[in-house]
Design an enzyme around this catalytic site. Structure first.
Site, short mmCIF file in Angstrom:
data_model
loop_
_atom_site.label_atom_id
_atom_site.label_comp_id
_atom_site.label_asym_id
_atom_site.label_seq_id
_atom_site.Cartn_x
_atom_site.Cartn_y
_atom_site.Cartn_z
N HIS A 121 0.83 -1.21 0.00
CA HIS A 121 0.00 0.00 0.00
C HIS A 121 0.86 1.26 0.00
CE1 HIS A 121 -3.95 -2.08 1.54
NE2 HIS A 121 -3.64 -2.38 0.29
N GLY A 212 -2.35 -8.98 12.57
CA GLY A 212 -2.98 -7.68 12.77
C GLY A 212 -3.65 -7.11 11.54
P1 OAD Z 1 -7.98 -2.95 10.11
O1 OAD Z 1 -8.23 -1.77 10.97
O2 OAD Z 1 -9.03 -3.32 9.13
O3 OAD Z 1 -7.72 -4.24 11.02
C1 OAD Z 1 -6.80 -4.19 12.07
C2 OAD Z 1 -6.67 -5.57 12.68
O4 OAD Z 1 -5.69 -5.48 13.71
C3 OAD Z 1 -7.94 -6.10 13.33
O5 OAD Z 1 -8.15 -7.44 12.92
C4 OAD Z 1 -7.64 -6.00 14.83
O6 OAD Z 1 -8.28 -7.01 15.59
C5 OAD Z 1 -6.14 -6.20 14.83
N1 OAD Z 1 -5.41 -5.69 16.00
C6 OAD Z 1 -5.68 -4.63 16.80
N2 OAD Z 1 -4.74 -4.49 17.76
C7 OAD Z 1 -3.85 -5.50 17.57
C8 OAD Z 1 -2.64 -5.90 18.22
N3 OAD Z 1 -2.15 -5.25 19.28
N4 OAD Z 1 -2.00 -6.99 17.74
C9 OAD Z 1 -2.46 -7.68 16.67
N5 OAD Z 1 -3.59 -7.33 16.01
C10 OAD Z 1 -4.27 -6.26 16.46
O7 OAD Z 1 -6.56 -2.70 9.41
P2 OAD Z 1 -5.94 -3.42 8.13
O8 OAD Z 1 -6.36 -4.84 8.05
O9 OAD Z 1 -4.50 -3.12 8.12
O10 OAD Z 1 -5.83 0.54 3.13
O11 OAD Z 1 -6.64 -2.62 6.97
C11 OAD Z 1 -6.29 -2.89 5.65
C12 OAD Z 1 -6.34 -1.66 4.83
O12 OAD Z 1 -7.59 -0.96 5.06
C13 OAD Z 1 -5.33 -0.60 5.15
O13 OAD Z 1 -4.07 -0.86 4.59
C14 OAD Z 1 -5.93 0.64 4.56
C15 OAD Z 1 -7.33 0.47 5.09
O14 OAD Z 1 -8.32 1.10 4.36
C16 OAD Z 1 -6.10 1.56 2.31
O15 OAD Z 1 -6.49 2.63 2.73
C17 OAD Z 1 -5.90 1.27 0.87
#
Ligand code: OAD
Length: 268
Positions: A121, A212
């Protein structure tokens, strides 16, 4: 055998590991995720703020709100350093060939010492021309100076012109044309060559750790299925139950160092 023991065994045997990360890996560094309770998309609707067209419209009509968004994105990253999860992922390179595929733009895997990082990204620390070509590197200090200029604009009043002037390190026009942050927004192609290299690594790995990420955003979220199709099991590390073969529920900064210590002995 319980999930932790199976994960330890798989990690010990693995030769080519892909660590696929999302915002959760940086949560313990103080950077909020996107979709959790206090996530960025809870304060700024992704329908508007996750697309260049929506963002430009806000910049034109409500420049102070656009400044608030840029600050909410940039300031936590500027203040953050790698946490125990980033460091454990970097330490895994002593035991296997590791490719980190991250959806994050914060540069924290590189800061922790990971050597093969695919930023699918993009990254906050680079700008690109409109065709996606690399334009330049942005230093942390420049982003810090930009944030200082943006802060009063976020509190208002702000004009479109003052906003554009403040954003000059990230976007503007120079002799090479229009440039913008080298980050992927909704509707954009993923960053290259990182995306091609990420797919190749997923198809060639013998173990994937998915850390995560909610797995809601495609095409990046295809990678665990690609690894599985190629015969590699997927270990999911996340407080929420995510789609994976072995789920280790909890914080990445706690689970990953424990997993490495159990597999290879205490890591320094
Ligand atoms: P999300 O906010 O969708 O998901 C975050 C994940 O991290 C969730 O499954 C939480 O349960 C988990 N989480 C929270 N705290 C944690 C910790 N301490 N240890 C491990 N896991 C934890 O974020 P992403 O999956 O990264 O893209 O989102 C993907 C994309 O959506 C991003 O790159 C961005 C966003 O829109 C674009 O904007 C193109």
């Amino acid at each position: 055998m319980d999930a932790s023991h199976r994960a330890v065994e798989l990690l010990r045997r693995a030769e080519r590991v892909v660590v696929f990360t999302g915002a959760g890996v940086s949560a313990e560094s103080g950077i909020n995720t996107f979709r959790d309770a206090d996530g960025l998309w809870r304060h700024f609707s992704p329908e508007v703020f996750a697309e260049w067209s929506g963002l430009m419209e806000v910049a034109t009509n409500e420049p102070h709100r656009a400044a608030q968004f840029v600050l909410a994105l940039v300031e936590p990253i500027l203040m953050a350093g790698p946490n125990a999860a980033h460091r454990a992922i970097a330490a895994l390179e002593r035991h296997a060939q590791v490719t980190v595929v991250t959806q994050n733009i914060d540069g924290l895997h590189e800061a922790a010492g990971s050597s093969a990082v695919r930023n699918v990204h993009g990254t906050l620390y680079e700008t690109a021309l409109l065709d996606g070509q690399f334009h330049g590197r942005i230093e942390r200090e420049e982003l810090g100076a930009m944030a200082a200029v943006l802060r009063p604009l976020a509190e208002g009043p702000a004009t479109f012109e003052s906003l554009l002037a403040a954003l000059a390190p990230l976007m503007g026009v120079d002799e090479r044309g229009l440039y913008r942050p080298r980050i992927v927004m909704f509707g954009d192609m993923l960053a290259e060559p990182d995306w091609t290299l990420a797919k190749q690594a997923a198809q060639a790995c013998d173990l994937m750790l998915s850390v995560g990420t909610s797995g809601e955003v495609y095409p990046a979220a295809m990678l665990p299925a690609m690894a599985r199709d190629a015969g590699a099991p997927v270990i999911g590390i996340d407080p929420d139950h995510i789609d994976c073969d072995i789920w280790l529920g909890g914080k990445a900064g706690e689970i990953l160092p424990g997993l490495l210590a159990a597999a290879f002995g205490q890591q320094s």
